[in-house]
Write a protein that holds these residues in place. Structure first.
Motif, short mmCIF file in Angstrom:
data_model
loop_
_atom_site.label_atom_id
_atom_site.label_comp_id
_atom_site.label_asym_id
_atom_site.label_seq_id
_atom_site.Cartn_x
_atom_site.Cartn_y
_atom_site.Cartn_z
N ILE A 180 0.85 -1.19 0.00
CA ILE A 180 0.00 0.00 0.00
C ILE A 180 0.89 1.25 0.00
O ILE A 180 2.08 1.18 0.33
N PRO A 181 0.34 2.41 -0.37
CA PRO A 181 1.14 3.64 -0.33
C PRO A 181 1.74 3.87 1.05
O PRO A 181 1.06 3.71 2.08
N GLY A 182 3.00 4.23 1.07
CA GLY A 182 3.69 4.50 2.32
C GLY A 182 4.18 3.28 3.07
O GLY A 182 4.66 3.39 4.20
N GLN A 183 4.10 2.11 2.45
CA GLN A 183 4.54 0.87 3.11
C GLN A 183 5.97 0.54 2.71
O GLN A 183 6.40 0.82 1.58
N ALA A 184 6.71 -0.07 3.64
CA ALA A 184 8.07 -0.52 3.38
C ALA A 184 8.14 -2.04 3.47
O ALA A 184 7.54 -2.64 4.37
N ILE A 185 8.88 -2.64 2.57
CA ILE A 185 9.15 -4.08 2.57
C ILE A 185 10.66 -4.27 2.65
O ILE A 185 11.41 -3.67 1.88
N LYS A 186 11.10 -5.09 3.60
CA LYS A 186 12.54 -5.31 3.78
C LYS A 186 12.91 -6.72 3.34
O LYS A 186 12.26 -7.69 3.70
N ILE A 187 13.98 -6.79 2.56
CA ILE A 187 14.47 -8.06 2.04
C ILE A 187 15.96 -8.17 2.34
O ILE A 187 16.72 -7.23 2.11
N ARG A 188 16.37 -9.32 2.84
CA ARG A 188 17.79 -9.59 3.00
C ARG A 188 18.27 -10.38 1.79
O ARG A 188 17.70 -11.41 1.43
N LEU A 189 19.32 -9.86 1.16
CA LEU A 189 19.92 -10.53 0.01
C LEU A 189 21.23 -11.18 0.44
O LEU A 189 22.07 -10.53 1.06
N ASP A 190 21.39 -12.44 0.11
CA ASP A 190 22.64 -13.16 0.38
C ASP A 190 23.20 -13.67 -0.93
O ASP A 190 22.49 -14.31 -1.71
N GLY A 191 24.46 -13.37 -1.17
CA GLY A 191 25.13 -13.82 -2.40
C GLY A 191 26.43 -14.52 -2.07
O GLY A 191 27.16 -14.13 -1.16
N ASN A 192 26.72 -15.57 -2.81
CA ASN A 192 27.94 -16.34 -2.57
C ASN A 192 28.95 -16.19 -3.70
O ASN A 192 29.85 -17.00 -3.84
N GLY A 193 28.78 -15.15 -4.53
CA GLY A 193 29.66 -14.97 -5.66
C GLY A 193 29.10 -15.56 -6.93
O GLY A 193 29.56 -15.23 -8.02
N GLY A 194 28.08 -16.42 -6.82
CA GLY A 194 27.50 -17.03 -8.00
C GLY A 194 26.05 -16.63 -8.22
O GLY A 194 25.57 -16.55 -9.33
N SER A 195 25.33 -16.38 -7.11
CA SER A 195 23.92 -16.02 -7.23
C SER A 195 23.48 -15.30 -5.96
O SER A 195 24.12 -15.38 -4.92
N TRP A 196 22.36 -14.58 -6.10
CA TRP A 196 21.74 -13.90 -4.97
C TRP A 196 20.38 -14.53 -4.70
O TRP A 196 19.67 -14.89 -5.63
N VAL A 197 20.04 -14.62 -3.42
CA VAL A 197 18.70 -15.08 -3.07
C VAL A 197 18.18 -14.21 -1.94
O VAL A 197 18.93 -13.82 -1.03
N GLY A 198 16.90 -13.83 -2.02
CA GLY A 198 16.33 -12.91 -1.04
C GLY A 198 15.39 -13.60 -0.06
O GLY A 198 14.74 -14.58 -0.38
#
Length: 215
Positions: A191-209
Motif C-alpha cells: 500500500i502507499p507509504g509501506q516498506a518491505i525489507k528483504i535480506r539478500l545473500d550472495g555467494n559470488g555465483g547467485s543472490w537469493v532474497g
C-alpha cells in the motif's frame, strides 16, 4: 529465482523497498504510471510512522524514482539523508499509455484491457510500455545497484549494508518476484507509504532474497 552475483566472496545486504505515499489518483483508483503528480496534502501525517521508523536507519545507498510523488516521499521520511539519494528514471512505474488516469470501471469492458489483466507480459496498453521494456529497466537497476559488487557496500565489519529504494507499487511487486524464490508478481501487496525489507545473500555465483519484518 536466483540472480547472478558480482565478484566472489559471501556478501549480504538489506534492501528496503518503499512505496510512495498516497496521491489523488490512488484514492480515485486511477491507473498512475508516468503521469507526474504529487502527494495529497496530508502526506506528512500519513508518512509520520514511516519517518519515525526510518530515523533509526542509516542507509549505505539510497535510490529514488525521479517522479515527484517519490521525491516528496523521500523528503518526508528521510530528510537528513535525502541529499545522498540518486534519482533514477528506471524506477518509474510502468507507463499505462492511453489507460493513464482511467479506472477499472472505465476499462472493464475493453477486450484489450481484459487480455492485459490476464497476461500483462503478452499485452501492452495502447501507446503504453511493453512488459519486456519495463522488466528490462528494473532488471538493469537491480543488477547495477542492488546485486553488484561495490566497495561501499562490501565492508569487513559486522554491519550488513542497507539500501533503500523509494519507488512505485508495480516496481516493488516485480522486484520482490525476482528477488524472493517462488514469489509471483501478484503475490505481493504493498500500500502507499509501506516498506518491505528483504535480506539478500550472495555467494559470488547467485543472490537469493528473504523477506524480513520491517523495521
Amino acid at each position: 529465482m536466483e540472480i547472478e552475483a558480482g565478484q566472489g566472496g559471501m556478501q549480504s545486504r538489506e534492501v528496503i523497498l518503499i512505496r510512495h505515499g498516497t496521491t489523488a489518483w490512488n484514492l480515485e483508483k486511477r491507473y498512475l504510471g508516468h503521469t507526474d503528480i504529487g502527494l495529497l496534502p496530508g502526506a506528512e501525517q500519513e508518512l509520520f510512522s514511516l519517518r519515525e521508523q526510518f530515523s533509526n536507519i542509516t542507509c549505505d545507498a539510497l535510490y529514488c524514482s525521479d517522479l515527484q510523488r517519490c521525491q516528496q516521499t523521500l523528503t518526508q521520511i528521510a530528510p537528513s539523508q535525502a541529499g545522498q539519494a540518486e534519482l533514477d528514471p528506471r524506477l518509474r512505474e510502468i507507463d499505462f499509455g492511453q489507460w493513464e488516469g482511467l479506472t477499472y470501471d472505465q476499462l472493464k469492458n475493453n477486450p484489450q484491457y481484459r487480455k492485459w489483466i490476464d497476461a500483462p507480459q503478452e499485452m501492452t496498453p495502447p501507446k503504453g510500455e511493453p512488459w519486456k521494456a519495463f522488466a528490462e529497466r528494473i532488471d538493469s537497476f537491480m543488477e547495477e545497484s542492488l546485486m553488484s559488487f561495490s566497495p561501499i557496500l562490501h565492508s569487513p565489519n559486522t554491519n550488513v549494508p542497507k539500501i533503500a529504494v523509494i519507488t512505485h507499487g508495480g516496481v516493488i511487486r516485480y522486484m520482490v518476484s525476482r528477488l524472493i524464490p517462488d514469489q509471483g508478481f501478484w503475490d505481493t501487496q504493498v500500500i502507499p507509504g509501506q516498506a518491505i525489507k528483504i535480506r539478500l545473500d550472495g555467494n559470488g555465483g547467485s543472490w537469493v532474497g528473504t523477506r524480513l519484518t520491517f523495521p
